[in-house]
Scaffold this active site. Structure first.
Site, mmCIF file in Angstrom:
data_model
loop_
_atom_site.group_PDB
_atom_site.id
_atom_site.type_symbol
_atom_site.label_atom_id
_atom_site.label_comp_id
_atom_site.label_asym_id
_atom_site.label_seq_id
_atom_site.Cartn_x
_atom_site.Cartn_y
_atom_site.Cartn_z
ATOM 1 N N SER A 1 0.801 -1.224 0.000
ATOM 2 C CA SER A 1 0.000 0.000 0.000
ATOM 3 C C SER A 1 0.835 1.276 0.000
ATOM 4 O O SER A 1 0.345 2.329 -0.417
ATOM 5 C CB SER A 1 -0.940 0.006 1.214
ATOM 6 O OG SER A 1 -0.209 -0.148 2.422
ATOM 7 N N HIS B 1 -0.423 6.470 5.787
ATOM 8 C CA HIS B 1 0.031 6.207 4.421
ATOM 9 C C HIS B 1 0.318 7.529 3.712
ATOM 10 O O HIS B 1 -0.162 8.588 4.140
ATOM 11 C CB HIS B 1 -1.029 5.438 3.635
ATOM 12 C CG HIS B 1 -1.100 3.983 3.972
ATOM 13 N ND1 HIS B 1 -1.682 3.529 5.125
ATOM 14 C CD2 HIS B 1 -0.657 2.884 3.307
ATOM 15 C CE1 HIS B 1 -1.607 2.201 5.160
ATOM 16 N NE2 HIS B 1 -0.984 1.789 4.072
#
Length: 288
Positions: A40, A267
């Site tokens: 990711s 993220h």
């Protein structure tokens, strides 16, 4: 994340992923076949626009592999990075909420020129470790995740060191599928600054330093193993300093526990993907 996904996707303009980018003038008509592999940190979960073809991978068309492909003028670009991927998923299928994804190495061919790879964070369980460090209360109220994870020895450090052999085997598998390719391993960034920023991000100072120290240790292992197996390592910790989760919204590359833009917690966001992609491109252009 799954509960939020339908609402987020409704607000996004979801597009099919493109497979080619216009070559910049400095590269002329040179052909470049580029394949992006990874987890990711490369895929870009929830960042608009998400690829409809592989929705289960939560992969953005604005992730850093896409930025890099455009910057380098890749004439063929295949991005199979997938949120939740581990090193095992380089060679085995990955089950996502929309069904199984084929092994990522299936995207490679003998004519592949460039392979990028970001992997290892899920093997070590870094996001889960970070979530276990959440503590909204000021010290000494509550418990330190560093104290818990280092009692009797550093558990995360031991996992990172043991991961080296598996990562090396993954690089060898890539080389076997793409013998002529430049293999570029991209590490993980500076997610949180020294001392953190409690209570803005509810992680105590010593735990923040422990978390980023673990990221640094993983990057060190990735860099050493890459060199040992004939791959190039790009360290994005230095260029992401000052763009951590504590930074102002206009400067941050990574989202904290409560995102301030459409991106997954802990993220990179769209700004981060652009910055990371540009940095990697700058380090590769002279070689390619």
């Amino acid at each position: 994340m799954r509960r939020l996904l339908p609402a987020l996707l409704a607000a996004m303009s979801i597009t099919w992923a493109g497979t080619a980018a216009a070559a910049p003038a400095e590269l002329g008509n040179a052909e470049l076949e580029y394949v992006a592999l990874g987890d990711s940190a490369a895929a870009g979960p929830l960042i608009p626009n998400q690829e409809l073809m592989d929705l289960g991978c939560l992969r953005s068309t604005r992730n850093w592999p896409s930025v890099l492909a455009a910057r380098l003028g890749a004439t063929t670009f295949r991005d199979v990075s997938c949120s939740g991927a581990t090193t095992e998923h380089l060679t085995t299928s990955q089950l996502t909420f929309t069904g199984p994804q084929p092994p990522q190495l299936d995207a490679l061919t003998p004519t592949t020129d460039l392979v990028t790879l970001t992997i290892g964070g899920n093997d070590i369980g870094l996001v889960g470790v970070a979530l276990g460090c959440i503590n909204a209360l000021p010290e000494p109220l509550g418990f330190s995740c560093k104290d818990r994870l280092t009692a009797g020895g550093d558990q995360i450090a031991a996992k990172i060191d043991a991961y080296a052999a598996e990562f090396g085997a993954g690089l060898d598998a890539i080389r076997a599928r793409a013998p002529q390719a430049e293999i570029v391993v991209v590490g993980y960034g500076t997610y949180i600054r020294p001392g953190g920023c409690h209570p803005k991000e509810p992680i105590w100072a010593r735990d923040a330093d422990y978390l980023q120290g673990s990221v640094h240790r993983l990057n060190t292992v990735l860099g050493k193993v890459s060199a040992d197996h004939g791959a190039r390592f790009v360290d994005i910790e230095p260029p992401s300093v000052g763009h951590d989760v504590c930074a102002p919204i206009s400067e941050k590359w990574f989202e904290g526990l409560l995102p301030t833009s459409v991106a997954a917690p802990l993220h990179p966001n769209a700004r981060g993907m652009a910055g990371i992609g540009g940095f990697i491109a700058g380090s590769l252009e002279s070689r390619l």
